[in-house]
Every structure is written in C-alpha cells, then in structure tokens.
Enzyme design. Sequence first.
Site, mmCIF file in Angstrom:
data_model
loop_
_atom_site.group_PDB
_atom_site.id
_atom_site.type_symbol
_atom_site.label_atom_id
_atom_site.label_comp_id
_atom_site.label_asym_id
_atom_site.label_seq_id
_atom_site.Cartn_x
_atom_site.Cartn_y
_atom_site.Cartn_z
ATOM 1 N N THR A 211 0.696 -0.748 0.217
ATOM 2 C CA THR A 211 -0.185 0.059 0.141
ATOM 3 C C THR A 211 0.551 0.935 -0.111
ATOM 4 O O THR A 211 1.012 1.716 -0.947
ATOM 5 C CB THR A 211 -0.818 -0.037 0.858
ATOM 6 O OG1 THR A 211 -0.169 -0.231 2.310
ATOM 7 C CG2 THR A 211 -1.988 -1.067 0.905
ATOM 8 N N LYS A 237 4.466 -6.842 4.415
ATOM 9 C CA LYS A 237 4.112 -5.498 4.384
ATOM 10 C C LYS A 237 3.972 -4.728 4.998
ATOM 11 O O LYS A 237 2.999 -5.502 6.018
ATOM 12 C CB LYS A 237 2.872 -5.271 3.119
ATOM 13 C CG LYS A 237 1.517 -5.947 3.063
ATOM 14 C CD LYS A 237 0.808 -5.100 3.870
ATOM 15 C CE LYS A 237 0.076 -3.582 3.646
ATOM 16 N NZ LYS A 237 -0.348 -2.092 4.384
ATOM 17 N N THR A 255 -0.996 -1.278 7.857
ATOM 18 C CA THR A 255 -1.247 -3.104 8.354
ATOM 19 C C THR A 255 -0.229 -3.173 8.181
ATOM 20 O O THR A 255 0.165 -3.694 7.041
ATOM 21 C CB THR A 255 -2.260 -3.542 7.410
ATOM 22 O OG1 THR A 255 -3.983 -3.121 7.208
ATOM 23 C CG2 THR A 255 -2.988 -4.765 7.865
ATOM 24 N N GLU A 351 6.855 4.879 7.507
ATOM 25 C CA GLU A 351 5.991 6.023 6.193
ATOM 26 C C GLU A 351 7.123 6.767 6.613
ATOM 27 O O GLU A 351 7.270 7.258 8.248
ATOM 28 C CB GLU A 351 4.721 6.541 6.750
ATOM 29 C CG GLU A 351 4.099 5.220 6.405
ATOM 30 C CD GLU A 351 1.829 5.346 6.509
ATOM 31 O OE1 GLU A 351 2.407 4.598 5.396
ATOM 32 O OE2 GLU A 351 2.158 5.887 7.702
ATOM 33 N N ASN A 495 0.014 10.628 6.104
ATOM 34 C CA ASN A 495 -1.033 10.302 6.845
ATOM 35 C C ASN A 495 -2.089 11.416 6.956
ATOM 36 O O ASN A 495 -3.079 10.778 7.956
ATOM 37 C CB ASN A 495 -0.465 9.505 8.351
ATOM 38 C CG ASN A 495 -0.003 8.888 8.330
ATOM 39 O OD1 ASN A 495 -0.607 7.388 8.660
ATOM 40 N ND2 ASN A 495 1.539 8.550 8.436
ATOM 41 N N THR A 500 -5.554 2.660 5.924
ATOM 42 C CA THR A 500 -5.281 1.102 6.330
ATOM 43 C C THR A 500 -3.763 1.345 6.604
ATOM 44 O O THR A 500 -3.454 0.893 5.336
ATOM 45 C CB THR A 500 -6.028 0.380 7.106
ATOM 46 O OG1 THR A 500 -5.466 -0.428 8.294
ATOM 47 C CG2 THR A 500 -5.811 -0.758 5.821
#
Length: 500
Positions: A211, A237, A255, A351, A495, A500
């Site tokens: 993602t 992931k 996730t 992230e 964010n 998710t």
Amino acid sequence: MIARVARWSADPMALMVSAQKRMQSTISKADRFVVPVDRDALPRGYLVATTFAGIKKAISPAPATDAAPQHAPKPDLTLLVSSVPASVAGTFTSNKFQAAPVVHATKALQAQGPHARARAVLVNSGCANAVTGQGGYKDTEALVTEVRKHFPAGKNNGSETCSDVLMMSTGVIGVRLPLPQMLRGIQHLMRGQVLQSNPDAWLEMARAFMTTDTFPKLRTRQFKLGNRLCSMAAIDKGAGMIHPHMTSPGGLHATLLGMFATDAPVATPTLQRCLEEAVRESFNCISVDGDMSTNDTILALANGQAPATDSGAPVDGEISEATHPELVSIFARELKAMAIEMAHLIVRDGEGAEKFVQVCVKNAGTYEQAHAIASSISTSALVKCAMHGEDANWGRILCAAGYAAVPASSPEWSLDPTKVNVTFVPPPSASNLSPIHTLKNGVPQPVDETKAAELLSHEDIYIDMDLQGGSWEKGACAEAVFWTCDFSKEYISINGDYRT
C-alpha cells in the site's frame, strides 16, 4: 524540564556528515533493500499469480482525465496455490475491530482443528474490508469460494473445508470490496499458465501486497532437515499503522500482512507453535506509529515437498516435537531468523522513516516486563522525534520507561531508578565508534557532543537500557529487543490520507 544533550553546540563538520548520511538514507529504499531471488531457493510445490483488478479505483474513482497513464498500475490481487494441501498456521490482530478476512480465517482454522490444511491464499491491496459488517464477511466468502471452485477435482481436493482457501486484505477501512472486478481477477489468476514459480512471479506477488510501502519485501532461504533440502519464501508488507500484537486463532484478544511458504514437512500443530514463537520475538516487537491495525495477519504454509538429498538421516512424514525434536528446533530457528529479518524490513520502510532504531532492555524480571518497557520507549513520540533530530535524549527514554504498563509477576518486580543505565551503542556499520554512556546507576554522565553527533548521524541507532535487576536482588535477567523508526515531517504528510 527533561534533561537533553544540547545538539546545537555540535561540531559543524559532524553536522555536515549527518546531513550527508541523511541524504544517502533517502536514496531509493528499493535500490537498497530489494535483493535478487535465487530460483533454486524458492519452495517446491507452490505457484503464484498476480494481476491488477483496479480495486482502489473501483472503491474511490478518480476524476476523469485525458492524460495518458505514466506507468503500469501496481498489481493489487495475488494468489498462492500449493500443489497439495499444506499444513497451515496463523496469527492475527487482537484489535477488537477485526476485518472480515481476519474473522473468516480465524473461524476457518478453528473449525478444522489442530490439523488444518490449506490449498491457497488470496491477497488484495487497496481495500481492507474492515468495519464492513456481515456484508463484508460474505464478500470474503464469495471470493474464497470462487478460488476453490477452480481447483481441479481429485484426491487433493476431495476433503475441502472452509480453511482450504484463506484471504488477507489491506487498504482503505470502512469500504466493501468491489466483487465484480475481483471475481474477474480471480478467473484470470486461475487461467492457463498464469500461475508460475519463478523469481519475477514471486516479486510481483510481493508488489501486490503493497500500500504505502516504498519497496516489495521478499526473502528466501534454504536449510537442511535430515536428508531434506528445504526452502522458504517470505513476503510481508507494512509501512504505517504498525504496532502488532498478534495471537493464535483462539488466543486472547497501514496493516501488517505476512506469509511464509515452505516445502518443509512440518505437522500443523508444530507449525503453529513455531510461528507463534517467531512472531512473539519479531513482528510483535516492532512499531512505526503505535497503532494496531484491524487486519494484521501472518500465515505460514508447509507442504512437505522438499526434495531428498544423498546426505542426512531420512525424514519420512511430517516432523513434530514427538517424532523429530532436533529437526523441529532447526526449523523453529530458521523461521524465527527469517521473521526477524522481515520485521526489520517493515520498520526500515516505516512511513517517512529515516532512522532504524533498536531498543534493548536488559535484566528485567520477566520477558513480558522487559518487552513492555522496550515497547513504551519505542512508541514514545518524543523519543522518535529525538531520534529524527539525532538527539541523545536520555530524559525522554527514561520518561517512557517510567510510565510503561509493566505486567505483574510473582514475586513482584519493579524498575529501580537508581540502577538504570542508558547507553547509545554503535551500530555494526560503525564499529570504529565507542559507546556513549548517558546514564549510569540513574546518574547523568558527561557526553562528548561531537562523538554523540557522529554516532547518531548514522541511519541505525542502537539504545541499550540495563535495569540491573531492578527490585530483585537476584534472578532478574530477562531481555527484550524492540525495533522502531523515527518520526519525520513526511510521516505527517503521508497520514493526511485516509487508508489503513
């Protein structure tokens, strides 16, 4: 005011080195962490296939545009199929709002009991199918049924149960899956020669998991169990919404998804125990942002198709603690080592992350107590910001340790502030540097600012906290290691999106 090391007095040259190393750390993570896959190290008896089903586009259409696409879309639907029913084990999020595929997989494995088997695992990105009610659960069932009906009839398909196909999903929360697109995607995956086993096919599968990840996470390894040459492939992931606490299907409860596929001959109960032990000291010891996802899932499959060699004791049938305890120990060690390697990749791809931080808490009363303290330090926003700013801020570390929710033990154990040592240890890549002792027996130590700047300028930061037994005079020797990353401005930017 919390004590801190005053970084503004650091040597200008050290600050320049820090800036250069930070620039290097932002070079494409794919270039640094995606490694070639040896075809011979791929597990036997598995085929994989991947496609673009347009899942995210279907649930949140973008405005129409005449602009031509700049590149091929990332795959978002993938399937792994075992040639024979494989032993299967799983650990799942303990979040109360478990996503539909988590609920389905948990029920499926419980329904079949301790000797569960699986033929296939279907994975999608783009939509988490979380908080979607009974309709979302039925969507998962429909997709699993579609996969199952494409299996050829025969001896390997005669005792189907609800656990022979499992599913994992990741993506946007609160939106149901686009079934028409996904059903067409499954029909494509099961058609003709689409299912393959080669390095490119496995790498595409890893890409389909992604993602907000910046690179696909795939590793392989080989090891011997008696005369069987076993291979294992792992894919996972995760970059955001990462602070897993995964348990077995019957345990207390963006996730993290992970899958281990091996051709080792391992009995299901043994595979489950080994997976739980591996997850306990790997995936359950990482944090990006302190948020536990609704979809966290780790699955392990073992189909027993590893070839025999000319050396080693013959292994017939599946190994278990009762039949081959020494081989189980080897397998457990290999699985745990691979789980730790995969968990590290998730932290490195956090992230906006620029730092990889290891927190080691030593000499606590129990592992659970050491783990709780290491977790508290690793999830502290102030500690993570200090690591981003390359600030050896032991005060923030102590603060986070002091409010940790430490589990009770018998006899009672507690942290003793007068015994605590905090040390910044050079990473393996900087073995020429010396450790920086910032706290000894609860007393602050003089710190050389130039050396601190040089040590903390590295991408990898290692923090050791020695509790020296705490309130126990003897016997407090438990240790736990946690891995986390820094907080950067990019994390805030990423964010702002809803997913998710």
